[in-house]
Structures are given as structure tokens and as C-alpha cells.
Design an enzyme around this catalytic site. Structure first.
Site, PDB file in Angstrom:
ATOM      1  N   GLY A  16       0.831  -1.200   0.000  1.00  0.00           N
ATOM      2  CA  GLY A  16       0.000   0.000   0.000  1.00  0.00           C
ATOM      3  C   GLY A  16       0.857   1.237   0.000  1.00  0.00           C
ATOM      4  O   GLY A  16       2.058   1.197   0.285  1.00  0.00           O
ATOM      5  N   ARG A  17       0.223   2.347  -0.327  1.00  0.00           N
ATOM      6  CA  ARG A  17       0.954   3.610  -0.404  1.00  0.00           C
ATOM      7  C   ARG A  17       0.074   4.719   0.155  1.00  0.00           C
ATOM      8  O   ARG A  17      -1.127   4.756  -0.083  1.00  0.00           O
ATOM      9  CB  ARG A  17       1.325   3.900  -1.866  1.00  0.00           C
ATOM     10  CG  ARG A  17       2.186   5.142  -2.085  1.00  0.00           C
ATOM     11  CD  ARG A  17       2.630   5.223  -3.532  1.00  0.00           C
ATOM     12  NE  ARG A  17       3.591   4.187  -3.852  1.00  0.00           N
ATOM     13  CZ  ARG A  17       4.906   4.333  -3.731  1.00  0.00           C
ATOM     14  NH1 ARG A  17       5.400   5.485  -3.291  1.00  0.00           N
ATOM     15  NH2 ARG A  17       5.724   3.352  -4.048  1.00  0.00           N
ATOM     16  N   GLY A  18       0.687   5.613   0.923  1.00  0.00           N
ATOM     17  CA  GLY A  18      -0.034   6.724   1.512  1.00  0.00           C
ATOM     18  C   GLY A  18       0.605   8.051   1.169  1.00  0.00           C
ATOM     19  O   GLY A  18       1.472   8.135   0.285  1.00  0.00           O
ATOM     20  N   ARG A  19       0.178   9.084   1.898  1.00  0.00           N
ATOM     21  CA  ARG A  19       0.634  10.436   1.598  1.00  0.00           C
ATOM     22  C   ARG A  19       2.133  10.605   1.856  1.00  0.00           C
ATOM     23  O   ARG A  19       2.807  11.357   1.159  1.00  0.00           O
ATOM     24  CB  ARG A  19      -0.166  11.426   2.458  1.00  0.00           C
ATOM     25  CG  ARG A  19       0.026  12.890   2.097  1.00  0.00           C
ATOM     26  CD  ARG A  19      -1.166  13.721   2.558  1.00  0.00           C
ATOM     27  NE  ARG A  19      -1.419  13.607   3.973  1.00  0.00           N
ATOM     28  CZ  ARG A  19      -1.182  14.592   4.850  1.00  0.00           C
ATOM     29  NH1 ARG A  19      -0.688  15.741   4.434  1.00  0.00           N
ATOM     30  NH2 ARG A  19      -1.463  14.431   6.123  1.00  0.00           N
ATOM     31  N   GLY A  21       4.439   7.841   2.502  1.00  0.00           N
ATOM     32  CA  GLY A  21       5.340   6.713   2.301  1.00  0.00           C
ATOM     33  C   GLY A  21       4.639   5.483   1.777  1.00  0.00           C
ATOM     34  O   GLY A  21       3.557   5.557   1.190  1.00  0.00           O
ATOM     35  N   LYS A  38       6.423  -0.226   7.288  1.00  0.00           N
ATOM     36  CA  LYS A  38       5.860   1.072   6.927  1.00  0.00           C
ATOM     37  C   LYS A  38       7.009   2.082   6.870  1.00  0.00           C
ATOM     38  O   LYS A  38       7.625   2.389   7.892  1.00  0.00           O
ATOM     39  CB  LYS A  38       4.822   1.496   7.967  1.00  0.00           C
ATOM     40  CG  LYS A  38       4.071   2.778   7.656  1.00  0.00           C
ATOM     41  CD  LYS A  38       2.992   3.013   8.720  1.00  0.00           C
ATOM     42  CE  LYS A  38       2.165   4.244   8.457  1.00  0.00           C
ATOM     43  NZ  LYS A  38       1.101   4.425   9.487  1.00  0.00           N
ATOM     44  N   ASP A 134      -9.423   8.461  15.440  1.00  0.00           N
ATOM     45  CA  ASP A 134      -9.719   8.316  14.008  1.00  0.00           C
ATOM     46  C   ASP A 134     -10.161   6.885  13.711  1.00  0.00           C
ATOM     47  O   ASP A 134      -9.662   6.240  12.788  1.00  0.00           O
ATOM     48  CB  ASP A 134      -8.508   8.699  13.163  1.00  0.00           C
ATOM     49  CG  ASP A 134      -8.863   8.922  11.681  1.00  0.00           C
ATOM     50  OD1 ASP A 134     -10.069   9.126  11.387  1.00  0.00           O
ATOM     51  OD2 ASP A 134      -7.952   8.885  10.823  1.00  0.00           O
TER      52      ASP A 134
END
Length: 281
Positions: A16-19, A21, A38, A134
Site C-alpha cells: 500500500g501507499r499513503g501520503r 510513504g 511502513k 480516528d
């Protein structure tokens, strides 16, 4: 890539990829066990708030270590450009995907199988003096055995264990954020109970309890907190489940039940199986 990380773990495919990393599957060089790594690119952190969130998560996970329903951190590496967290591997579809792919509403027993470990994780966090802030389906993960793991503690806050203090700051996600957060004042850990209640409502109804066409309209609906149980949708939902939802999605925080009280509610105690008083006698 951090030299020490490469000595201890073999990095594999991207998960997966986020904002900030990427998450990759990795293997321990010593044991061969599978984990997730991560990797945060610190050069993408735009302000002190982003940096605080990134710094906070490993500290919170260390505090919460040992609970089977909270994602565990196994190793931490840092160099000039990256922060690497080696964590539990959760490569099964998350709750957001499970809800999206379910093809209909969950039965009460199906909803319970997700809700019970989720509220157990939230209760553990609160007993440890941590509010997640969250809670949403995207942050409810599952490992290869189907074990639920609450994840992504970047917005978490320490509120204390004995002398409990209130929190401030607008955090959270449309649909799931508690109204007192949107009001901009002080709040306590019961914001997590509200968010878990929204998740339970969605599993039983197939739609969120408060929504709008835009995020702004959704926030307005959350602030109104006009909880309804449309007959067409809730005809087959038990009175016990609706009673639990009313007590979790209560705008008056003083009347909203705590995570520990949720775990003792009759719907939870009976495993989502509704029984008449005659059946229990």
C-alpha cells in the site's frame, strides 16, 4: 534504505501507499517470519503537525504493546530521510473493503464478530490512557488468520489514566467523527465510542447514520446528530442492537456510554444473538 533494516529484514512487494510513504511486505532474516514495513519519507513532511503525527505513532504502539487486537510494532529504524516501522502483517482486506464487497448488510452475528474485538481494542486503549481519535473502517485491519487489528495511531492522544484530561483539536474523518470534535471545544475519549457506533450502524444498515452530498453537509448532519432507524432498513434489526446504537451515538457526551459499558451491554454479552426473556430463563 536504512542499512540496519536491510541487515535484519528482506523487503518485498509493496502492499500500500499513503501520503508520506509506502508499506511493504518483509521477512525477518533471522526467523523468516512475515511482517509489514511502513516506510515514511520524512522529506514529504510539510509541517510540524505532520512530524508530530509520525513521531507519535511508534510511541503510542509501544505503550499499547501486547494486545492481540492492536497492531504491534516489532522494530523501528530511522536515518536522515526515512522512518521505518516493522509491524504486524495485515494482508487480508480491511473492514472498508469487507463492507464494500459484502454485497448487503451484515447479520447481527456477523456484525458482532467484527464489533466485539474492535470494542475490546478501544477499551484497552482507553484503559491505557490513549484515545485513537480516528476510528474508521480503513483503520480496522485483519491478519491472515482473520484476527482484527486496530491500526493507524497517528492522530492518537494521551489523556491520562488517573487524572484524566480533556483533549482538543479537530481530527477524524467525515461520517465517523464525533460532533463534539467538530464543535471545536474540549472532548474526551468517548469520541472513539461514537466512531465505533457509526461503524456498527453501517454494518447493520448498509448506510451511515449521518451523511450529506459533500463533507461540509456531512459535518452538518453529524452536528445535528438526528439518529433515525428507518423501518425499511431496520425492520429485522433487534431492539437490543438499536438500544446499543442509541447509547453510543448519543450527542450528549455525559449520557453516552463508555467503551467498557459497551462491552457489558446485553447485545454484546449475548454475542449479537437476540433472545427473549423466556429463552434466558
Amino acid at each position: 534504505m536504512c542499512e540496519n533494516l536491510n541487515k535484519q529484514y528482506q523487503l518485498c512487494e509493496e502492499l500500500g501507499r499513503g501520503r508520506f510513504g509506502v508499506v511493504r511486505r518483509c521477512f525477518s532474516a533471522g526467523t523468516g517470519d512475515s511482517f509489514a514495513c511502513k516506510s515514511i519519507d520524512k522529506r514529504l513532511l510539510l509541517d510540524t503537525t505532520d512530524r508530530e503525527c509520525i513521531d507519535k505513532e511508534p510511541k503510542v504502539l509501544h505503550l499499547l504493546g501486547g494486545n492481540p487486537h492492536v497492531v504491534q510494532i516489532h522494530a523501528l529504524y530511522e536515518d536522515d530521510n526515512y522512518l521505518h516501522m516493522v509491524m504486524d502483517l495485515c494482508d487480508s482486506p480491511d473492514l472498508f473493503d469487507r463492507i464494500s464487497n459484502h454485497g448487503g448488510v451484515f447479520s447481527e452475528s456477523e456484525a458482532f464478530s467484527v464489533f466485539s474485538p474492535l470494542i475490546s481494542a478501544i477499551s484497552y486503549c482507553h484503559r491505557s490512557g490513549i484515545a485513537h481519535r480516528d476510528i474508521k473502517p480503513d483503520n480496522v485491519l485483519f491478519d491472515s488468520r482473520g484476527m482484527l487489528k486496530l491500526a493507524d495511531f497517528g492522530s492518537a492522544e494521551w489523556f491520562g489514566m488517573n487524572e484524566r484530561r480533556t483533549m482538543t483539536g479537530v481530527v477524524g474523518t467525515p461520517y465517523y467523527v464525533a460532533p463534539e470534535i467538530l464543535s471545536g471545544g474540549e472532548y474526551n475519549e468517548k469520541v472513539d465510542v461514537w466512531s465505533a457506533g457509526v461503524i456498527l450502524y453501517i454494518m447493520l444498515a448498509g448506510v451511515p447514520p449521518f451523511y450529506g452530498e459533500t463533507p461540509a453537509e456531512t459535518f452538518e448532519a453529524v452536528l445535528r446528530s438526528n439518529l433515525r432507524f428507518p423501518t425499511r432498513i431496520f425492520r429485522s434489526v433487534s431492539p437490543e442492537a438499536k438500544d446499543l446504537l442509541r447509547k453510543m451515538l448519543c450527542k450528549d457526551v455525559s449520557r453516552r456510554i463508555s467503551a467498557e459499558q459497551v462491552s457489558r451491554h446485553p447485545w454484546v454479552v449475548t454475542g449479537g444473538e437476540t433472545r427473549s426473556m423466556a429463552d434466558l430463563s
